[in-house]
Design a protein around this motif. Sequence first.
Motif, PDB file in Angstrom:
ATOM      1  N   TYR A   9       0.845  -1.180   0.000  1.00  9.94           N
ATOM      2  CA  TYR A   9       0.000   0.000   0.000  1.00  9.94           C
ATOM      3  C   TYR A   9       0.886   1.238   0.000  1.00  9.94           C
ATOM      4  O   TYR A   9       1.973   1.249   0.570  1.00  9.94           O
ATOM      5  CB  TYR A   9      -0.925   0.009   1.224  1.00  9.94           C
ATOM      6  CG  TYR A   9      -1.693  -1.277   1.391  1.00  9.94           C
ATOM      7  CD1 TYR A   9      -2.922  -1.460   0.772  1.00  9.94           C
ATOM      8  CD2 TYR A   9      -1.165  -2.319   2.146  1.00  9.94           C
ATOM      9  CE1 TYR A   9      -3.621  -2.650   0.916  1.00  9.94           C
ATOM     10  CE2 TYR A   9      -1.855  -3.518   2.289  1.00  9.94           C
ATOM     11  CZ  TYR A   9      -3.074  -3.679   1.662  1.00  9.94           C
ATOM     12  OH  TYR A   9      -3.750  -4.863   1.785  1.00  9.94           O
TER      13      TYR A   9
ATOM     14  N   ASP B 122      -2.896   4.971  -1.776  1.00 11.50           N
ATOM     15  CA  ASP B 122      -4.030   4.262  -1.186  1.00 11.50           C
ATOM     16  C   ASP B 122      -4.565   4.902   0.092  1.00 11.50           C
ATOM     17  O   ASP B 122      -5.753   4.775   0.391  1.00 11.50           O
ATOM     18  CB  ASP B 122      -3.619   2.815  -0.862  1.00 11.50           C
ATOM     19  CG  ASP B 122      -3.097   2.083  -2.082  1.00 11.50           C
ATOM     20  OD1 ASP B 122      -3.870   1.922  -3.040  1.00 11.50           O
ATOM     21  OD2 ASP B 122      -1.916   1.685  -2.079  1.00 11.50           O
TER      22      ASP B 122
ATOM     23  N   SER C 257     -11.244   4.922  -4.329  1.00  9.23           N
ATOM     24  CA  SER C 257     -10.903   3.756  -3.516  1.00  9.23           C
ATOM     25  C   SER C 257      -9.913   4.087  -2.401  1.00  9.23           C
ATOM     26  O   SER C 257      -9.694   3.276  -1.508  1.00  9.23           O
ATOM     27  CB  SER C 257     -10.326   2.650  -4.402  1.00  9.23           C
ATOM     28  OG  SER C 257      -9.127   3.072  -5.023  1.00  9.23           O
TER      29      SER C 257
ATOM     30  N   LYS D 163      -8.326   5.744   1.000  1.00 14.07           N
ATOM     31  CA  LYS D 163      -8.899   5.952   2.327  1.00 14.07           C
ATOM     32  C   LYS D 163      -8.209   7.128   3.013  1.00 14.07           C
ATOM     33  O   LYS D 163      -6.972   7.213   3.006  1.00 14.07           O
ATOM     34  CB  LYS D 163      -8.724   4.696   3.195  1.00 14.07           C
ATOM     35  CG  LYS D 163      -9.196   3.410   2.552  1.00 14.07           C
ATOM     36  CD  LYS D 163     -10.675   3.441   2.210  1.00 14.07           C
ATOM     37  CE  LYS D 163     -11.104   2.137   1.557  1.00 14.07           C
ATOM     38  NZ  LYS D 163     -12.484   2.212   1.025  1.00 14.07           N
TER      39      LYS D 163
ATOM     40  N   CYS E  81      -6.122  -0.678   5.386  1.00 17.69           N
ATOM     41  CA  CYS E  81      -5.492  -1.613   4.448  1.00 17.69           C
ATOM     42  C   CYS E  81      -6.374  -2.835   4.224  1.00 17.69           C
ATOM     43  O   CYS E  81      -6.491  -3.335   3.100  1.00 17.69           O
ATOM     44  CB  CYS E  81      -4.123  -2.046   4.967  1.00 17.69           C
ATOM     45  SG  CYS E  81      -2.872  -0.747   4.962  1.00 17.69           S
TER      46      CYS E  81
ATOM     47  N   ILE F 101      -9.155  -1.890   1.928  1.00 18.15           N
ATOM     48  CA  ILE F 101      -8.648  -1.768   0.553  1.00 18.15           C
ATOM     49  C   ILE F 101      -8.435  -3.147  -0.051  1.00 18.15           C
ATOM     50  O   ILE F 101      -8.760  -3.393  -1.218  1.00 18.15           O
ATOM     51  CB  ILE F 101      -7.342  -0.959   0.544  1.00 18.15           C
ATOM     52  CG1 ILE F 101      -7.622   0.495   0.925  1.00 18.15           C
ATOM     53  CG2 ILE F 101      -6.661  -1.029  -0.825  1.00 18.15           C
ATOM     54  CD1 ILE F 101      -6.375   1.308   1.217  1.00 18.15           C
TER      55      ILE F 101
ATOM     56  N   ARG G  74     -10.022  -4.776  -3.386  1.00 16.35           N
ATOM     57  CA  ARG G  74      -9.207  -5.311  -4.475  1.00 16.35           C
ATOM     58  C   ARG G  74      -9.650  -6.717  -4.841  1.00 16.35           C
ATOM     59  O   ARG G  74      -9.747  -7.065  -6.028  1.00 16.35           O
ATOM     60  CB  ARG G  74      -7.729  -5.325  -4.067  1.00 16.35           C
ATOM     61  CG  ARG G  74      -7.081  -3.948  -3.997  1.00 16.35           C
ATOM     62  CD  ARG G  74      -5.648  -4.072  -3.486  1.00 16.35           C
ATOM     63  NE  ARG G  74      -4.979  -2.773  -3.457  1.00 16.35           N
ATOM     64  CZ  ARG G  74      -3.741  -2.591  -2.980  1.00 16.35           C
ATOM     65  NH1 ARG G  74      -3.067  -3.623  -2.496  1.00 16.35           N
ATOM     66  NH2 ARG G  74      -3.207  -1.394  -2.988  1.00 16.35           N
TER      67      ARG G  74
END
Length: 286
Positions: free
Chosen positions: A4, A51, A77, A79, A121, A124, A128
Amino acid sequence: MNGYRMVIADDEKMIRDGLAGMKWDRQQIEVVGVARNGLEAQEYIDGMEFDILLTDIKMPGMGGVELAKNLQNTNASAKTILLSGYGEFSLAQQAIGCGVFDYILKPSTPAQIFDSVKRACEAINQERQSKRYVRNLEQKVDGYREVLGAREMVEDMEKSADIHDMLSYIYAHYAENLTLSQLAEQFYFSPVYMSSYVKRHTGHTFLEILTSVRMFHTARLLRDTSLRNREIGMRVGIQDERYLGQVFKKTFGVTPYEYRKQTSDPAGRPDGMETLESYMRKNIKV
């Protein structure tokens, strides 16, 4: 789990350096930018993909809430995690409705910050995985062009005008209660001979071709409209809602509800269906 990329923004040097110096590599996180104020953070938003944005809520030039909104416009997407003092608590709460993933009250410990970033994370990573699932599912839909594209196969093999016209008729009348007997009558063949003729020239049965066309349009309507399954079935020539669901799951491995849920996010949708739609508009004329 993939790595990330994170941008840190805080106008207080001690806090900024402390955040940047944390052991992010142990969390598979790379700090790709450190901003001294909101304007510098905006430059990162405009100039690179990342990310996570870990930012103070109040900074010169631009605050964290406005940065979060701007980030959502360019990278939905990503954060945003806000760092806020007790006096900014109500503002931080409001920010949750503006696309902010989390907020952390100052003073905070490294463990609290790590925990918040770790949860970001995980979110995310789930997104994904969902996108990969959708991509695979759409590719499976796109794979049915082997059936839907029978016209192209026929033209390459035998240049048969008869089969070309037969397939065109199926493509044009898929939404009706079309049967093999009706198709045979249309072209002055017996049903038995028609069945053999279609199979020989395309490699697929009449029912396989008709079902594939109907399932493609079912997938398209599930993705692009809010129509109920019953209404979709009526549009694609399948009156039994339960049967529609059974055929769809058999074809694509998921229920209509699961398919619609997985493809409801435009930002996460791959281009497989669009490619197939372009192909159908060009070659099938439906």
